[in-house]
Design a protein around this motif. Structure first.
Motif, short mmCIF file in Angstrom:
data_model
loop_
_atom_site.label_atom_id
_atom_site.label_comp_id
_atom_site.label_asym_id
_atom_site.label_seq_id
_atom_site.Cartn_x
_atom_site.Cartn_y
_atom_site.Cartn_z
N THR A 289 -0.72 5.33 6.99
CA THR A 289 -1.15 6.21 5.90
C THR A 289 -1.10 5.50 4.56
O THR A 289 -2.02 5.61 3.72
N LEU A 290 -0.02 4.71 4.30
CA LEU A 290 0.10 3.95 3.05
C LEU A 290 -1.00 2.90 2.93
O LEU A 290 -1.59 2.70 1.85
N TRP B 40 -3.80 2.78 0.07
CA TRP B 40 -3.94 1.59 -0.80
C TRP B 40 -5.37 1.08 -0.79
O TRP B 40 -5.94 0.78 -1.84
N ILE C 258 3.46 6.57 8.90
CA ILE C 258 3.67 6.39 7.46
C ILE C 258 3.05 5.08 6.98
O ILE C 258 2.37 5.04 5.93
#
Length: 661
Positions: free
Chosen positions: A13-14, A18, A10
């Motif tokens: 992935t963020l 971004w 997670i």
């Protein structure tokens, strides 16, 4: 591990999103700024490449991290079994999952066939329990690992379970060598496969059949019925002849081994196939102890599967502690073709055949289990897949932690040898050494294999018999170091007192490879020399008669009585004759006893002329099945009778009839 994997996935992935959004926004903003400057005739400043490079580098790193986490197994539950990380096997865990695995396999089985082609199944002499009696026990593959047979002795009593009757004959041998038929145990509906003997127990392994009437038919004069059977183990107290323990299972026993001794205790390990087609594919064990019945289903956490392996059967391994009569078990989805057992390990093999329009592929799945003889427990250790199929348990051997395996394959025929070692941390078993060519000439298949510590022997055959000697002292580099050629081939090899001498039992053949009879040969494998050979009369097809002979020993080593310390090699032979003129068939049955002495000054005397114990010629098939040696006397057994022969005086002693002729 699973939670940490999701956190990393997670977060990465963020970060990726971004950076990606910031990069797109920067590019769009720069494009608008340049359009504004161009419209108002303002000097354009080139975009700095360093910023794009940094952002691209961030995108690449974050995407690599996402892919690594996704495919590393961090998102799945990591299974630990007996201190090892499971990367191949997965516990079934529930009835729903088990049935789903079976259903999924059945929807995609058009290209797979897990059955091997129809090939025939093709130092064990140990000191007796009682020091005052000299006797030879069952011929087995691994010393200290007993194998079930139809006859057992402790030097004082002989237990014989003929294949053709559901009963066990018990004979006591007196000090004057006389045999007395002391008792006959009737087994009722149970038919015997094998028996074992300890100081306390007689162990009988077989099948119990239950018959059911078929639904009524319009043809009233035809009687229909069908039967089901269960694998059964019955343990008798040798002193009282009473049943001390009884086990019935839904499993079809394939093989079994008895391990341990009187001081440390015994454990009986059973390997069987469980039918997975039906409403309840879970193995059940029903025990009877002191009149109490107890039915136990196998725990789903003790049933494993390997993704991609055929789910058309289930291999069940159970251990019975003969001290407290407790039972432990493990199971693996998939069948079993052969087993190999050492004093603390058990290997099962399954041949898997895959067919498509272009080719046929064959490989063997090998699964290793660790055994605790003291507790009679089984624990899964690891597995491997190798090319080809294994046709006999003697094609496998474990030495100093390495499993040595010989395989063969078809179209084209290729014979290989593998050395496989278990991984310390995971359930992987890796190939550390191999011979992939040169093991047999073109078109030759493997006929027999025998390992002896760091020496291996392999016999291949098509027209002649090359017997290869293989140096396995370096497991990473097995090497063929010798070769013996002769007409015919050996189906069984026995190392005789030292690694350089071997005895081979098998068949003679002509120059075209056609089998003409049976033979026994003595070899010096170190110097690649055939020292001596004895040929038995085999096949005759004349104008007035037809005759051939064969021996169970050609495919079942337990039919042989072998002891290098006694210099004895014995086996049964059956002859069949048919007279064209009288239209009569007759059977002849013999037991051959060879004296083998490699110390003879003349090599032609190594295999001395055999003693032949003959039964009466009969029109009925009642062959001599086994021979037992006790204190210089050979006791031969058929379903009809026992005959004893004194080797010291070369005289027949007695005959005991088991049934009327």
């Amino acid at each position: 591990m699973k939670t940490l994997g999701w956190i990393i996935l997670i977060a990465s992935t963020l970060i990726f999103l971004w950076i990606f959004v910031q990069t797109i926004r920067g590019l769009m903003w720069n494009r608008k700024l340049n359009m504004f400057k161009e419209k108002h005739d303002i000097e354009r400043i080139p975009l700095r490449p360093l910023g794009l490079i940094k952002k691209s580098y961030g995108l690449v790193l974050s995407s690599l991290l996402i892919v690594t986490v996704a495919f590393s197994g961090m998102l799945s539950d990591v299974q630990i079994s007996d201190g090892k990380t499971l990367v191949n096997a997965i516990p079934v865990e529930s009835a729903t999952h088990l049935k789903q695995l079976i259903e999924d396999y059945n929807t995609n089985t058009y290209y797979k066939n897990t059955l091997s082609p129809n090939f025939s199944d093709a130092e064990s002499s140990m000191d007796g329990i009682a020091e005052s009696r000299d006797y030879i026990k069952t011929n087995v593959q691994v010393e200290g690992v007993d194998e079930g047979d139809i006859i057992k002795t402790d030097g004082y009593q002989i237990y014989y379970a003929s294949r053709y009757h559901n009963e066990i004959q018990i004979l006591t041998i007196n000090d004057d060598k006389e045999a007395i038929l002391e008792d006959t145990i009737k087994l009722g509906d149970m038919y015997t496969d094998s028996i074992y003997l300890t100081e306390k127990y007689l162990i009988v392994i077989g099948y119990t059949y239950e018959y059911f009437a078929m639904p009524e038919s319009e043809l009233d004069y035809v009687y229909f019925r069908f039967h089901t059977y269960t694998g059964s183990v019955v343990i008798f107290d040798r002193e009282t002849r009473e049943i001390a323990y009884q086990l019935e299972t839904t499993t079809n026993f394939y093989q079994h081994r008895l391990m341990g001794d009187e001081n440390s205790g015994y454990a009986l390990f059973l390997v069987g196939n469980q039918n997975v087609y039906g409403e309840d594919p879970v193995p059940y064990f029903t025990t009877y102890v002191s009149g109490e019945k107890n039915t136990i289903p196998m725990d789903f956490n003790d049933i494993y599967y390997t993704p991609g392996t055929p789910v058309d059967n289930m291999t069940v391994i159970a251990g019975i502690d003969l001290d407290d009569l407790s039972i432990n078990s493990k199971a693996f989805l998939g069948g079993v073709n052969l087993i190999y057992a050492s004093n603390d390990t058990l290997y099962t093999t399954q041949s898997i055949w895959e067919y498509d329009l272009l080719e046929t592929k064959n490989y063997t799945q090998i699964i290793k289990y660790n055994l605790d003889v003291d507790l009679a427990t089984v624990s899964y250790a690891g597995q491997a897949q190798i090319d080809g199929y294994i046709n006999d348990s003697y094609w496998m051997d474990e030495y100093e932690g390495n499993l040595r395996v010989v395989t063969t394959s078809w179209n084209p025929i290729i014979n290989k040898l593998y050395v496989i070692k278990e991984d310390d941390d995971t359930d992987k078993m890796e190939i550390v050494g191999s011979i992939t060519s040169g093991l047999g000439k073109e078109g030759e298949t493997v006929k027999s294999v025998r390992f002896n510590e760091d020496i291996g022997h392999v016999v291949t055959f098509r027209q002649t018999d090359p017997l290869y000697r293989i140096d396995l002292s370096d497991p990473t580099n097995p090497t063929i170091v010798g070769e013996i050629e002769e007409p015919g081939f050996s189906t069984y090899l026995h190392i005789w007192n030292q690694e350089d001498h071997a005895i081979g039992f098998g068949f003679t053949a002509d120059l075209d490879g056609r089998v003409t009879g049976m033979k026994i040969s003595a070899y010096d494998t170190l110097n690649s020399i055939i020292l001596d050979t004895y040929e038995l009369q085999g096949y005759v097809n004349g104008e007035t008669e037809y005759y051939y002979s064969y021996s169970e020993a050609s495919y079942n080593p337990k039919a042989m009585m072998i002891s290098p310390s006694h210099m004895i090699f014995g086996f049964p032979v059956v002859g069949y004759g048919y007279n064209y003129e009288t239209n009569q068939s007759v059977y002849e049955s013999y037991y051959y006893i060879f004296t083998i002495d490699f110390n003879q000054p003349n090599v032609d005397d190594i295999l001395q002329k055999p003693i032949i114990i003959a039964s009466d010629i009969s029109e009925t098939y009642m062959p001599i099945e086994r021979g037992i040696y006790i204190d210089q006397v050979i006791y031969t057994f058929s379903s009809q009778s026992m005959t004893s022969y004194d080797l010291a005086t070369n005289t027949y002693l007695q005959t005991i009839e088991f049934m009327s002729k």
